[in-house]
Design a protein around this motif. Structure first.
Motif, PDB file in Angstrom:
ATOM      1  N   UNK A  74       3.728   3.460  -0.460  1.00 29.31           N
ATOM      2  CA  UNK A  74       4.355   4.742  -0.799  1.00 29.31           C
ATOM      3  C   UNK A  74       3.291   5.758  -1.226  1.00 29.31           C
ATOM      4  N   UNK A  75       2.329   5.292  -2.014  1.00 29.13           N
ATOM      5  CA  UNK A  75       1.235   6.185  -2.432  1.00 29.13           C
ATOM      6  C   UNK A  75       0.412   6.652  -1.236  1.00 29.13           C
ATOM      7  N   UNK A  76       0.146   5.721  -0.309  1.00 30.28           N
ATOM      8  CA  UNK A  76      -0.620   6.080   0.884  1.00 30.28           C
ATOM      9  C   UNK A  76       0.101   7.161   1.676  1.00 30.28           C
ATOM     10  N   UNK A  77       1.394   7.018   1.883  1.00 29.02           N
ATOM     11  CA  UNK A  77       2.158   8.023   2.605  1.00 29.02           C
ATOM     12  C   UNK A  77       2.165   9.364   1.899  1.00 29.02           C
ATOM     13  N   UNK A  78       2.299   9.324   0.571  1.00 23.71           N
ATOM     14  CA  UNK A  78       2.298  10.572  -0.204  1.00 23.71           C
ATOM     15  C   UNK A  78       0.948  11.273  -0.102  1.00 23.71           C
ATOM     16  N   UNK A  79      -0.144  10.483  -0.259  1.00 27.54           N
ATOM     17  CA  UNK A  79      -1.474  11.087  -0.188  1.00 27.54           C
ATOM     18  C   UNK A  79      -1.752  11.652   1.209  1.00 27.54           C
TER      19      UNK A  79
ATOM     20  N   UNK B 248       8.547  -3.260   5.591  1.00 26.01           N
ATOM     21  CA  UNK B 248       8.871  -2.590   4.328  1.00 26.01           C
ATOM     22  C   UNK B 248       7.777  -1.606   3.923  1.00 26.01           C
ATOM     23  N   UNK B 249       6.515  -2.004   4.060  1.00 27.33           N
ATOM     24  CA  UNK B 249       5.426  -1.093   3.671  1.00 27.33           C
ATOM     25  C   UNK B 249       5.367   0.116   4.599  1.00 27.33           C
ATOM     26  N   UNK B 250       5.558  -0.113   5.889  1.00 26.61           N
ATOM     27  CA  UNK B 250       5.570   1.018   6.820  1.00 26.61           C
ATOM     28  C   UNK B 250       6.720   1.969   6.512  1.00 26.61           C
ATOM     29  N   UNK B 251       7.861   1.394   6.169  1.00 27.38           N
ATOM     30  CA  UNK B 251       9.019   2.217   5.817  1.00 27.38           C
ATOM     31  C   UNK B 251       8.749   3.031   4.551  1.00 27.38           C
ATOM     32  N   UNK B 252       8.106   2.396   3.550  1.00 25.46           N
ATOM     33  CA  UNK B 252       7.799   3.107   2.306  1.00 25.46           C
ATOM     34  C   UNK B 252       6.805   4.236   2.556  1.00 25.46           C
TER      35      UNK B 252
END
Length: 750
Positions: free
Chosen positions: A75-80, A191-195
Motif C-alpha cells: 500500500x505504501x509503495x502504491x501511494x509513493x 493481495x499485495x498487487x491489489x493493495x
C-alpha cells in the motif's frame, strides 16, 4: 513493483511442504524391512498428525505477520508511486496528497482477506498429510502380495508420485487443486498487487487525476497484450471512446484523448492478473507521450519455457527430499543437475532472460536466512534490466554510473546506457553552447569534437560560425609556437592537462599556459568570431598578432587603423596636362612626403624575385657607379640637369611596373570623362573588358572603342608600353616608332 513482497510467504510454504515430505519419508523409512511394518505404520498416524500440526501452527503464526507486513508495504509503495507521478502537477494539487498517510482500514481489510484465504485451508494440509501417509502404507502393503516388487521399491514409487504432485491442499472455486507454495504465493501476490493498485488509484483520484496509461512490459502474455500502451479511465463506463479533458498545465485548454476503456474493464479482461508485470501510471493530458507498444510473442514463449524448466527442477528436488532409498536420492540429484544444465543453455540462447534461483527451490526454512543487502551498483543494474528506455531516462547520472560499474550488464544493456549518456551529454552541451537556441558568442571554450556535434543542431548561420572557428583553429595549428595537439581541446580539457602537468612535475606547463593566453587574447580580439568593431584601444602588437587570424576584410580594417595612427599628409595630384609627367611628379611628391618612413631601394629589393637585382641593390658601390655614369652621360650641375638625371635613374623594369599604374590612371580618368561609354556596341555585346583598350595594339583598341573614347584619346593621348618606357627613361625603344605610326594611322582613319 510489489512482486518481491510475496517471496517470503512463498518460501515459508515451500519450506513447510519440504518438512512435511521429510516427516512422511522418515516415518515410512523407519523399520521398512521389519515384520509388522504395516501395522506399526498405521499405528503411527497420531504421532504423524502431531508433527504435521506443529508445522502448520508455526506456519499460521508466521503467515499472519508476513502477510500484514507485505500488504502494508505494498500500500505504501502504491501511494509513493502516485505521489511521485503527481510531481508534475501544480503545488496546490500536490499538497492534497503529499501529507496523506496510507488508509489503515483499507490495509487491514486487504491483509485480513489474504490471511483468511491462505490459512482457511490449513486444516486441509493435515488431512492431505494423513491421507497421503495412509495411501502410501496401503499401496506398499498390497505390492508384495501381488508379486510386482519389494516393499522398499513400493514405498519409493509411492513417495515419488506423491512428491511429484506435492501437497495439493488448496482448492479454488473452479475446483483446481493448488500446490502448497504456489497457492500461497499467488494469494499473497494478488493481495499485495491489489493493495498497491488501490493506494495508487485512490491517491491519483483524490488529486483529480482521471486517466492512466498501461506500461509496455517485456514478454507480455496474450491477455495483457491488447491493453499495452493504452489510456484508461480510473472510473466511468467501459468501452473505447474519445474524451475531452483539460490540459495538464494550460488552464482552460481542452484536448481530446482516445481511451480504450476503464481500468475495471481491462482488469476483467485479464490485465493485472496474478504474476502480471504490467503497471499503470498517471496520464497528463497534453504532456504524456504514449509510445507504441511492442509485441514480443517469442519472448513470452521463451519465458514460459523457463517456467517449465523451473517446475521440472522443483519436481526433482521434491523427489530428492521424499526419497526413501539412497539410490533414489542420487538419481533425483542427478536429474536436478541435468535440468539445471538445460536452464543454463536456455538462458544462453535467450540472453534477455534472467535466472531466478528462488524459483528453483522448494524452500530453505521457515525463517529466511539473513540476506546480504544488494549494493548500489547491483540495485541500479537491476533497474536497467527490469525497466524500459523511459526508466533509464529517469535515472540520475550517478545511478547510470553505478549500473555501469556493476559488471552485470550485457552489451545490449550497456548500449542503452551509452545512448542515454550520449543524449544527456548532448543536452548539456546545447545548454552551454546554445542556450535557448542561440549559439554562444565565444566558441573558444569548446573542443573540436564538441563543435562537430553542435553543427547538426544549429541553423545555417551558426553552422558557418562554427566552420569559421574550426578554420581559425586549423590556421593556428600551423603557426609557429602553437602546439597543434592543444588547439582542439576544450577549456575544461586544457585545465585538466594543466593540473595534471603541475601535479606530476611535467615540463610543458609553460606551453599549456601559452595556449591558454592565446585563447584569452583570441576571445578578446575576436568576440563572437569577428574582429572588434573598435580597434583604437588595441596596441600595435595586438593588431599585428590579430593579422594571423583575420580574413581579407578584417586585414583591410587593421591596415586602415595602422595607417590612421601614422597618417602622412599626401600632396595634391599633379595636373600638367601630360599624363606621364603627372605620374612621375606624383611618384616623386609621394616619396618626398613619406620621407624616412619608406624603406630604401635596398629594403624593397629584398622582396624582388630577381636574385641578381637583389645583389646589386644591396651593393653600395653599384649605386655609386650608377650615379657617376649618369653624370658622365647627361652632364650638367644645374637643377634642370639634376631633374633629368633623376628621371633616367628609372630602369626599364621599373618603367614596366609604372606603365601598369599609368594604364589604370588613364582608364579611371577616361571612364569619368566619358561617363562610362568606353566600348562601342559590338565590343560591348562581345563582352570585352574596357580596361584592355588602354594597352596593346592601337588597331584593336580603336576597333573596340566608342566615339567618345576616341575623341578623348585625341586630346589626352594613348601610349603603348614601348612609348611609355621611352618617355620615362629617355632611351629610344625600337617598337615605339611603329606604335606611334599605328596610332597616327588610326587617328587619320577618322
Amino acid at each position: 513493483m510489489v512482486e518481491p513482497l510475496a517471496e517470503t510467504t512463498r518460501d515459508m510454504y515451500a519450506a513447510a511442504e519440504e518438512r512435511l515430505l521429510g516427516i512422511i519419508a522418515r516415518q515410512l523409512a523407519a523399520g521398512l524391512d521389519a515384520p509388522g511394518w504395516v501395522e506399526a505404520k498405521l499405528a503411527a498416524v497420531q504421532p504423524l498428525r502431531r508433527a504435521a500440526q506443529a508445522v502448520v501452527d508455526e506456519l499460521g503464526r508466521a503467515t499472519q505477520l508476513e502477510v500484514f507486513d507485505a500488504v502494508a508495504e505494498a500500500y505504501n509503495v502504491g501511494h509513493r508511486a502516485a505521489v511521485a507521478e503527481l510531481g508534475a502537477l501544480s503545488d496546490d494539487a500536490r499538497a492534497l496528497v503529499d501529507d496523506r498517510v496510507p488508509n489503515a482500514q483499507a490495509v487491514d481489510r486487504v491483509a485480513q482477506e489474504a490471511v483468511d484465504v491462505v490459512t482457511a485451508t490449513h486444516r486441509s494440509i493435515l488431512r492431505a498429510v494423513v491421507d497421503t501417509f495412509r495411501a502410501v502404507v496401503t499401496s506398499v502393503a498390497a505390492t508384495p502380495l501381488l508379486g510386482i516388487g519389494t516393499r522398499r521399491q513400493a514405498a519409493q514409487d509411492a513417495m515419488r508420485a506423491f512428491a511429484d504432485r506435492g501437497i495439493r491442499a488448496f482448492v479454488d472455486r473452479a475446483g483446481r487443486r493448488w500446490q502448497l507454495s504456489s497457492y500461497a504465493e499467488m494469494a499473497v501476490r494478488t493481495a499485495t498487487a491489489r493493495a498497491a493498485t488501490e493506494a495508487h488509484m485512490r491517491t491519483l483520484a483524490e488529486a483529480g487525476v482521471e486517466l492512466v496509461v498501461v506500461s509496455d512490459a517485456p514478454r507480455e502474455c496474450p491477455l495483457c497484450a491488447p491493453w499495452e500502451g493504452r489510456v484508461l479511465t480510473i472510473g466511468g463506463p467501459a468501452g473505447a471512446r474519445t474524451v475531452e479533458v483539460e490540459h495538464a498545465v494550460e488552464d482552460g485548454r481542452m484536448v481530446p484523448v482516445r481511451v480504450a476503456g476503464s481500468l475495471d474493464q481491462a482488469r476483467a479482461a485479464g490485465l493485472q492478473h496474478p504474476n502480471c508485470r504490467h503497471s499503470v501510471s498517471m496520464y497528463s493530458p497534453g504532456l504524456t507521450r504514449v509510445e507504441q507498444a511492442t509485441s514480443d510473442p517469442a519472448g513470452y514463449e521463451a519465458g514460459q519455457r523457463q517456467r517449465e524448466i523451473e517446475r521440472t527442477i522443483r519436481k526433482w528436488k521434491r523427489r530428492e527430499a521424499a526419497a526413501v532409498t539412497p539410490e533414489a536420492q542420487r538419481a533425483a540429484r542427478a536429474k536436478v543437475r541435468q535440468w539445471q544444465g538445460a536452464m543454463r543453455q536456455h538462458l544462453a540462447d535467450h540472453p534477455d532472460l534472467r535466472r531466478n534461483r528462488v524459483r528453483e527451490q522448494i524452500g530453505a526454512g521457515n525463517l529466511p536466512e539473513p540476506r546480504t543487502e544488494a549494493t548500489a551498483e547491483q540495485v541500479e543494474a537491476a533497474r536497467v534490466w527490469s525497466g524500459d528506455d523511459a526508466n533509464v531516462r529517469e535515472m540520475s547520472d550517478d545511478q547510470l554510473a553505478a549500473a555501469m560499474r556493476s559488471n552485470l550488464l550485457d552489451d545490449r544493456a550497456r548500449r542503452r546506457l551509452e545512448v542515454e549518456a550520449d543524449r544527456r551529454d548532448l543536452d548539456a552541451l546545447l545548454d552551454r553552447a546554445a542556450p535557448r537556441g542561440t549559439l554562444a558568442a565565444d566558441l573558444t571554450p569548446f573542443s573540436d569534437a564538441e563543435l562537430g556535434r553542435l553543427v547538426g543542431h544549429v541553423d545555417d548561420a551558426d553552422a558557418l560560425r562554427i566552420a569559421a572557428e574550426l578554420d581559425r583553429r586549423d590556421l593556428a595549428a600551423r603557426l609557429p609556437g602553437v602546439r597543434p595537439d592543444l588547439v582542439g581541446l576544450s577549456d575544461d580539457e586544457l585545465a585538466a592537462r594543466v593540473r595534471y602537468a603541475i601535479e606530476h612535475g611535467l615540463d610543458d606547463v609553460d606551453q599549456l599556459a601559452a595556449e591558454a593566453h592565446r585563447r584569452d587574447l583570441l576571445a578578446a580580439l575576436f568576440p563572437g568570431g569577428r574582429l572588434l568593431d573598435d580597434l583604437s584601444g588595441l596596441g600595435d602588437d595586438d593588431l599585428a598578432w590579430a593579422m594571423q587570424y583575420a580574413d581579407n576584410g578584417e586585414l583591410l580594417r587593421i591596415a586602415g587603423e595602422m595607417d590612421a595612427r601614422e597618417a602622412v599628409e599626401l600632396p595634391e595630384p599633379a595636373d600638367t596636362g601630360d599624363a606621364v609627367e603627372d605620374l612621375l611628379a606624383d611618384r616623386d611628391a609621394l616619396a618626398e612626403a613619406m620621407g624616412d618612413t619608406v624603406p630604401g631601394p635596398a629594403a624593397w629589393g629584398a622582396l624582388a624575385a630577381d636574385q641578381a637585382v637583389d645583389d646589386h641593390l644591396d651593393d653600395d658601390a653599384f649605386w655609386a657607379d650608377l650615379r657617376d655614369a649618369s653624370a658622365a652621360l647627361y652632364g650638367g650641375d644645374d637643377d634642370e640637369d639634376q631633374d633629368k638625371d633623376e628621371r633616367h635613374l628609372i630602369t626599364r623594369r621599373e618603367a614596366r611596373a609604372l606603365y601598369d599604374e599609368y594604364v589604370y590612371r588613364q582608364y579611371l580618368q577616361a571612364e569619368q570623362d566619358c561617363n562610362g561609354y568606353l566600348l562601342n556596341k559590338k565590343a560591348k555585346a562581345a563582352g570585352h573588358n574596357p580596361a584592355s583598350l588602354f594597352s596593346g595594339p592601337a588597331r584593336i583598341a580603336y576597333a573596340r572603342a566608342s566615339d567618345e573614347l576616341k575623341e578623348w584619346w585625341k586630346e589626352h593621348g594613348r601610349l603603348t608600353q614601348a612609348e611609355f618606357i621611352e618617355s620615362v627613361t629617355g632611351k629610344a625603344q625600337r617598337w615605339a616608332d611603329g606604335a606611334r605610326k599605328n596610332e597616327s594611322d588610326q587617328q587619320n582613319k577618322r
